[in-house]
Motif scaffolding. Structure first.
Motif, PDB file in Angstrom:
ATOM      1  N   TYR A  37      -8.304  10.010   3.463  1.00 13.11           N
ATOM      2  CA  TYR A  37      -9.516  10.618   4.016  1.00 13.11           C
ATOM      3  C   TYR A  37      -9.138  11.851   4.845  1.00 13.11           C
ATOM      4  O   TYR A  37      -9.786  12.897   4.760  1.00 13.11           O
ATOM      5  CB  TYR A  37     -10.261   9.596   4.887  1.00 13.11           C
ATOM      6  N   VAL A  38      -8.050  11.757   5.604  1.00 14.89           N
ATOM      7  CA  VAL A  38      -7.632  12.885   6.443  1.00 14.89           C
ATOM      8  C   VAL A  38      -6.730  13.850   5.668  1.00 14.89           C
ATOM      9  O   VAL A  38      -6.931  15.064   5.680  1.00 14.89           O
ATOM     10  CB  VAL A  38      -6.893  12.387   7.702  1.00 14.89           C
ATOM     11  N   PRO A  90     -14.884  19.649  14.186  1.00  7.15           N
ATOM     12  CA  PRO A  90     -15.674  18.475  13.814  1.00  7.15           C
ATOM     13  C   PRO A  90     -14.982  17.688  12.707  1.00  7.15           C
ATOM     14  O   PRO A  90     -14.598  18.249  11.686  1.00  7.15           O
ATOM     15  CB  PRO A  90     -16.996  19.081  13.322  1.00  7.15           C
ATOM     16  N   GLN A 142     -21.957  19.997  15.629  1.00  6.24           N
ATOM     17  CA  GLN A 142     -21.854  20.529  14.252  1.00  6.24           C
ATOM     18  C   GLN A 142     -22.970  19.959  13.392  1.00  6.24           C
ATOM     19  O   GLN A 142     -23.188  18.745  13.367  1.00  6.24           O
ATOM     20  CB  GLN A 142     -20.493  20.161  13.649  1.00  6.24           C
ATOM     21  N   TYR A 144     -24.543  19.299   9.681  1.00  9.24           N
ATOM     22  CA  TYR A 144     -24.716  19.313   8.229  1.00  9.24           C
ATOM     23  C   TYR A 144     -26.212  19.389   8.053  1.00  9.24           C
ATOM     24  O   TYR A 144     -26.937  18.451   8.389  1.00  9.24           O
ATOM     25  CB  TYR A 144     -24.143  18.040   7.600  1.00  9.24           C
ATOM     26  N   THR A 170     -22.301  24.070   9.486  1.00  5.25           N
ATOM     27  CA  THR A 170     -21.288  24.118   8.422  1.00  5.25           C
ATOM     28  C   THR A 170     -21.956  24.447   7.089  1.00  5.25           C
ATOM     29  O   THR A 170     -22.814  23.695   6.613  1.00  5.25           O
ATOM     30  CB  THR A 170     -20.536  22.777   8.343  1.00  5.25           C
ATOM     31  N   SER A 274     -13.201  29.767   8.013  1.00  6.23           N
ATOM     32  CA  SER A 274     -12.686  28.424   7.691  1.00  6.23           C
ATOM     33  C   SER A 274     -12.849  28.156   6.209  1.00  6.23           C
ATOM     34  O   SER A 274     -13.828  28.591   5.603  1.00  6.23           O
ATOM     35  CB  SER A 274     -13.513  27.386   8.481  1.00  6.23           C
ATOM     36  N   HIS A 276     -12.470  24.826   5.509  1.00  5.45           N
ATOM     37  CA  HIS A 276     -12.618  23.379   5.674  1.00  5.45           C
ATOM     38  C   HIS A 276     -11.272  22.661   5.472  1.00  5.45           C
ATOM     39  O   HIS A 276     -11.204  21.558   4.935  1.00  5.45           O
ATOM     40  CB  HIS A 276     -13.654  22.850   4.672  1.00  5.45           C
ATOM     41  N   GLY A 277     -10.203  23.332   5.875  1.00  4.40           N
ATOM     42  CA  GLY A 277      -8.883  22.729   5.707  1.00  4.40           C
ATOM     43  C   GLY A 277      -8.507  22.552   4.245  1.00  4.40           C
ATOM     44  O   GLY A 277      -7.749  21.641   3.893  1.00  4.40           O
ATOM     45  N   ARG A 279     -10.439  21.648   1.882  1.00  6.41           N
ATOM     46  CA  ARG A 279     -11.075  20.435   1.351  1.00  6.41           C
ATOM     47  C   ARG A 279     -12.266  20.738   0.449  1.00  6.41           C
ATOM     48  O   ARG A 279     -12.864  19.824  -0.106  1.00  6.41           O
ATOM     49  CB  ARG A 279     -11.542  19.550   2.510  1.00  6.41           C
ATOM     50  N   VAL A 310      -4.082  25.351  11.342  1.00  8.81           N
ATOM     51  CA  VAL A 310      -3.476  25.497  12.672  1.00  8.81           C
ATOM     52  C   VAL A 310      -2.742  24.205  13.041  1.00  8.81           C
ATOM     53  O   VAL A 310      -3.319  23.116  12.990  1.00  8.81           O
ATOM     54  CB  VAL A 310      -4.553  25.775  13.744  1.00  8.81           C
ATOM     55  N   ARG A 311      -1.475  24.323  13.367  1.00  5.85           N
ATOM     56  CA  ARG A 311      -0.687  23.147  13.750  1.00  5.85           C
ATOM     57  C   ARG A 311       0.030  23.338  15.085  1.00  5.85           C
ATOM     58  O   ARG A 311       0.143  22.398  15.861  1.00  5.85           O
ATOM     59  CB  ARG A 311       0.366  22.823  12.669  1.00  5.85           C
ATOM     60  N   GLY A 330      -7.853  20.619  13.692  1.00  2.00           N
ATOM     61  CA  GLY A 330      -8.426  19.588  12.834  1.00  2.00           C
ATOM     62  C   GLY A 330      -7.545  18.363  12.656  1.00  2.00           C
ATOM     63  O   GLY A 330      -7.435  17.501  13.532  1.00  2.00           O
TER      64      GLY A 330
END
Ligand code: FNR
Length: 379
Positions: A37-38, A90, A142, A144, A170, A274, A276-277, A279, A310-311, A330
């Motif tokens: 999921y992540v 989020p 955030q 939706y 978003t 963004s 969304h990573g 995704r 971003v880490r 995130g």
């Protein structure tokens, strides 16, 4: 310095302090559904990887004798004062990762002073999260964007009353993307407290459900999908949001300079660059690569926020150098939540802040406002 001295004195942190090692640590702890999921991304994961490659490709150029012993990480974005240019991105249904879910995240955010952005798809109610976050803590909401205007108005009204100041809309997830990992390892069975989740607790939405989610989760989710996804809204629907929200509005998921211009022309207060990573669109441009042209297009007219990939502290500085005012963090804190609940999120956030502070100073900056293109080596 506390983190650093503890480390040197051999007082072990709850789990790794290296943000790039969190995924592996979480892999050992979590079952397939919650882990993917992540960690999962759209399609082949090409854009998620590109997000990281874009950071690795760019390099900071440290400057010496810059008198950076006293440093100021603080900034103000859209009227929200924050101790560092970092917000918690989020992240939906966090009870999949830890039983305390968003409540743990809200407490950890408050402990660091960093603003939390609460997802519409949270596993706790807006009011419960606000209470856990506390009266003085900065928090954004955030959205939706539901297809049902009454549901939308109800959610926005509750968020306003619960002290959420800025609305983050978003745009990139108007339908869920092709995410093979979600199909191979389902995460729905891991949602705890479905009655309050995504947001079945909203009285207007709940009244429209054929059966309460506690009785039949699948049928409730099947009703969630057409209400919260499925329709790509148009630019001329933005006034509806303006009419139902008093504070600043930010559009999340902007990747093209023309969309950035359009957002500003439509009177929006900010944007989040963004993907969304990684995704949503597999093969989409790396978020950091999209940032410079967007900053050139609208940087003087709006506050630009940034996320995806971003880490580390250096990553934050690179995004600021390319035109972001602040970043959203995130997956790392989601792994922190999975590994240690509230303490885990706090450990991840404090480690990032310590890294950011040291790297800011060691690159010769006294304030995050000093970052600019000259902070980076030319490509
Ligand atoms: C997200 N993201 C997200 N975004 C959003 O607007 N609403 C949401 O509910 C969620 N949920 C969510 C769940 C999980 C598990 C992840 C990893 C991400 C996207 C998030 O806000 C942010 O854009 C990305 O996480 C940034 O990329 P990195 O930092 O994770 O690479």
């Amino acid at each position: 310095s506390e983190i650093y001295l503890n480390g040197l004195a051999d007082q072990q942190p709850p789990f790794t302090t290296d943000p790039t090692a969190l995924e592996a640590a979480a892999r050992e702890r979590l079952e397939d559904g919650p882990f993917w999921y992540v960690a999962g991304a759209a399609g082949s994961g090409a854009t998620a990887r590109a997000n990281r490659e874009a950071f690795d490709r760019r390099r900071l150029v440290p400057r010496m004798l810059a008198d950076a012993t006293e440093r100021d990480l603080g900034t103000t974005v859209l009227g929200t004062e924050m101790p560092a240019p970092v917000l918690l991105a989020p992240v939906g249904v966090q009870s999949i990762l830890h039983e305390d879910g968003e409540l743990a995240t809200a407490r950890a955010a408050a402990a660091t002073g960093l603003p939390m952005i609460l997802s519409t798809a949270a596993s706790h109610t807006i009011e419960e999260v606000a209470e856990a976050n506390g009266p003085g803590a900065p928090r954004w909401y955030q959205l939706y964007w539901p297809n049902d205007d009454d549901v939308c108005a109800s959610i926005l009204d509750r968020a306003k009353k619960a002290g959420f100041t800025t609305l983050v809309v978003t745009l990139d997830t108007w339908t869920l993307a092709w995410r093979p990992h979600d199909l191979d390892a389902s995460y729905l069975p891991f949602i705890r407290g479905v009655g309050t989740a995504i947001p079945f607790s909203d009285p207007v939405f709940r009244a429209a459900l054929a059966k309460p989610p506690e009785e039949d989760l699948i049928s409730a989710v099947l009703q969630w999908v057409p209400t919260f996804t499925g329709t790509d809204k148009s630019w001329d629907r933005l006034p509806f949001l303006r009419a139902h929200w008093d504070g600043p509005i930010v559009l999340k998921g902007i990747q093209h300079p023309d969309d950035a211009r359009r957002a500003v022309d439509a009177g929006m207060d900010g944007i989040v660059v963004s993907n969304h990573g990684g995704r949503q669109v597999d093969g989409a441009v790396a978020s950091l690569d999209a940032l410079p042209s967007i900053a050139a297009a609208v940087g003087d007219r709006t506050d630009i926020l940034f996320d995806s990939g971003v880490r580390t502290g250096a990553d934050v500085l690179k995004a600021l150098a390319l035109g972001a005012k602040a970043v959203l963090y995130g997956r790392p804190y989601a792994y922190g939540l999975a590994l240690g609940g509230e303490d885990g999120v706090r450990h991840v956030l404090r480690s990032l802040l310590a890294d950011l502070d040291l790297t800011l100073g060691l690159t010769g900056h006294r304030s995050v406002s000093e970052l600019g293109p000259r902070s980076l080596a030319s490509e």
